[in-house]
Design a protein around this motif. Structure first.
Motif, PDB file in Angstrom:
ATOM      1  N   VAL A   7      12.145  -9.071   7.424  1.00 15.50           N
ATOM      2  CA  VAL A   7      12.326  -9.963   8.580  1.00 15.50           C
ATOM      3  C   VAL A   7      13.350 -11.043   8.254  1.00 15.50           C
ATOM      4  O   VAL A   7      14.210 -11.367   9.076  1.00 15.50           O
ATOM      5  N   GLU A   8      13.264 -11.596   7.067  1.00 13.12           N
ATOM      6  CA  GLU A   8      14.223 -12.618   6.647  1.00 13.12           C
ATOM      7  C   GLU A   8      15.643 -12.055   6.630  1.00 13.12           C
ATOM      8  O   GLU A   8      16.592 -12.701   7.069  1.00 13.12           O
ATOM      9  N   VAL A   9      15.782 -10.832   6.160  1.00  8.77           N
ATOM     10  CA  VAL A   9      17.095 -10.195   6.126  1.00  8.77           C
ATOM     11  C   VAL A   9      17.630 -10.012   7.549  1.00  8.77           C
ATOM     12  O   VAL A   9      18.788 -10.309   7.828  1.00  8.77           O
ATOM     13  N   GLN A  10      16.778  -9.546   8.450  1.00  6.75           N
ATOM     14  CA  GLN A  10      17.215  -9.288   9.822  1.00  6.75           C
ATOM     15  C   GLN A  10      17.745 -10.548  10.509  1.00  6.75           C
ATOM     16  O   GLN A  10      18.636 -10.461  11.360  1.00  6.75           O
ATOM     17  N   ARG A  11      17.216 -11.697  10.155  1.00  3.64           N
ATOM     18  CA  ARG A  11      17.706 -12.953  10.751  1.00  3.64           C
ATOM     19  C   ARG A  11      19.191 -13.154  10.472  1.00  3.64           C
ATOM     20  O   ARG A  11      19.881 -13.828  11.231  1.00  3.64           O
ATOM     21  N   HIS A  12      19.683 -12.571   9.386  1.00  2.00           N
ATOM     22  CA  HIS A  12      21.083 -12.743   9.006  1.00  2.00           C
ATOM     23  C   HIS A  12      21.958 -11.576   9.433  1.00  2.00           C
ATOM     24  O   HIS A  12      23.143 -11.535   9.090  1.00  2.00           O
ATOM     25  N   LEU A  13      21.383 -10.637  10.176  1.00  3.54           N
ATOM     26  CA  LEU A  13      22.157  -9.465  10.589  1.00  3.54           C
ATOM     27  C   LEU A  13      22.401  -9.427  12.093  1.00  3.54           C
ATOM     28  O   LEU A  13      22.786  -8.389  12.626  1.00  3.54           O
ATOM     29  N   SER A  14      22.213 -10.553  12.769  1.00  3.14           N
ATOM     30  CA  SER A  14      22.474 -10.557  14.204  1.00  3.14           C
ATOM     31  C   SER A  14      23.955 -10.283  14.440  1.00  3.14           C
ATOM     32  O   SER A  14      24.815 -10.726  13.682  1.00  3.14           O
ATOM     33  N   GLY A  15      24.235  -9.494  15.442  1.00  8.73           N
ATOM     34  CA  GLY A  15      25.614  -9.154  15.765  1.00  8.73           C
ATOM     35  C   GLY A  15      26.124  -7.895  15.091  1.00  8.73           C
ATOM     36  O   GLY A  15      27.257  -7.487  15.346  1.00  8.73           O
ATOM     37  N   VAL A  16      25.314  -7.252  14.267  1.00  6.77           N
ATOM     38  CA  VAL A  16      25.741  -6.009  13.623  1.00  6.77           C
ATOM     39  C   VAL A  16      25.732  -4.891  14.659  1.00  6.77           C
ATOM     40  O   VAL A  16      24.786  -4.741  15.420  1.00  6.77           O
ATOM     41  N   GLN A  28      28.280  -9.129   7.227  1.00 10.03           N
ATOM     42  CA  GLN A  28      27.695  -9.861   8.347  1.00 10.03           C
ATOM     43  C   GLN A  28      26.707 -10.915   7.845  1.00 10.03           C
ATOM     44  O   GLN A  28      26.682 -12.035   8.344  1.00 10.03           O
ATOM     45  N   ALA A  29      25.897 -10.557   6.868  1.00 13.80           N
ATOM     46  CA  ALA A  29      24.935 -11.514   6.327  1.00 13.80           C
ATOM     47  C   ALA A  29      25.662 -12.720   5.724  1.00 13.80           C
ATOM     48  O   ALA A  29      25.219 -13.864   5.897  1.00 13.80           O
ATOM     49  N   GLN A  30      26.775 -12.480   5.049  1.00 11.14           N
ATOM     50  CA  GLN A  30      27.561 -13.591   4.488  1.00 11.14           C
ATOM     51  C   GLN A  30      28.077 -14.495   5.599  1.00 11.14           C
ATOM     52  O   GLN A  30      28.011 -15.714   5.488  1.00 11.14           O
ATOM     53  N   LYS A  31      28.578 -13.904   6.683  1.00  4.73           N
ATOM     54  CA  LYS A  31      29.069 -14.686   7.820  1.00  4.73           C
ATOM     55  C   LYS A  31      27.967 -15.531   8.439  1.00  4.73           C
ATOM     56  O   LYS A  31      28.213 -16.614   8.956  1.00  4.73           O
ATOM     57  N   GLU A  32      26.733 -15.005   8.401  1.00  5.99           N
ATOM     58  CA  GLU A  32      25.587 -15.693   9.001  1.00  5.99           C
ATOM     59  C   GLU A  32      24.931 -16.687   8.037  1.00  5.99           C
ATOM     60  O   GLU A  32      23.891 -17.248   8.340  1.00  5.99           O
ATOM     61  N   GLY A  33      25.524 -16.868   6.851  1.00  3.00           N
ATOM     62  CA  GLY A  33      25.026 -17.867   5.916  1.00  3.00           C
ATOM     63  C   GLY A  33      23.829 -17.443   5.081  1.00  3.00           C
ATOM     64  O   GLY A  33      23.044 -18.286   4.637  1.00  3.00           O
ATOM     65  N   ALA A  34      23.697 -16.143   4.845  1.00  7.01           N
ATOM     66  CA  ALA A  34      22.573 -15.649   4.040  1.00  7.01           C
ATOM     67  C   ALA A  34      22.636 -16.196   2.619  1.00  7.01           C
ATOM     68  O   ALA A  34      23.718 -16.358   2.053  1.00  7.01           O
ATOM     69  N   ASP A  35      21.459 -16.457   2.059  1.00 12.04           N
ATOM     70  CA  ASP A  35      21.414 -16.917   0.674  1.00 12.04           C
ATOM     71  C   ASP A  35      21.506 -15.735  -0.283  1.00 12.04           C
ATOM     72  O   ASP A  35      21.528 -14.576   0.126  1.00 12.04           O
ATOM     73  N   GLU A  36      21.558 -16.042  -1.563  1.00 11.82           N
ATOM     74  CA  GLU A  36      21.769 -15.002  -2.576  1.00 11.82           C
ATOM     75  C   GLU A  36      20.639 -13.972  -2.605  1.00 11.82           C
ATOM     76  O   GLU A  36      20.875 -12.803  -2.875  1.00 11.82           O
TER      77      GLU A  36
END
Length: 64
Positions: A7-16, A28-36
């Motif tokens: 679920v945490e990962v999916q929060r950073h994949l919006s727009g894929v 995409q996760a990097q663009k959305e500010g995902a942490d390491e």
């Protein structure tokens, strides 16, 4: 390193747009500010095309 939830990962994949490759998911996760932790979970995925968010979540869950 702490385990990351799908679920945490999916929060950073919006727009894929699916299907998406592992590299597209990471970008995409990097663009959305995902942490390491999130980025590391995505890097551990098999290098293939994922057809849906559910498929990504399942693959991340299988890594645990």
């Amino acid at each position: 390193m702490a385990v990351v939830s799908p679920v945490e990962v999916q929060r950073h994949l919006s727009g894929v747009d699916y299907p998406a490759t592992r590299e597209q998911l990471i970008n995409q996760a990097q663009k959305e500010g995902a942490d390491e932790r999130v980025l590391e979970a995505l890097r551990k995925l098999l290098d293939k095309e994922y057809r849906s968010p559910a498929e990504v979540s399942k693959a991340i869950g299988d890594e645990d």
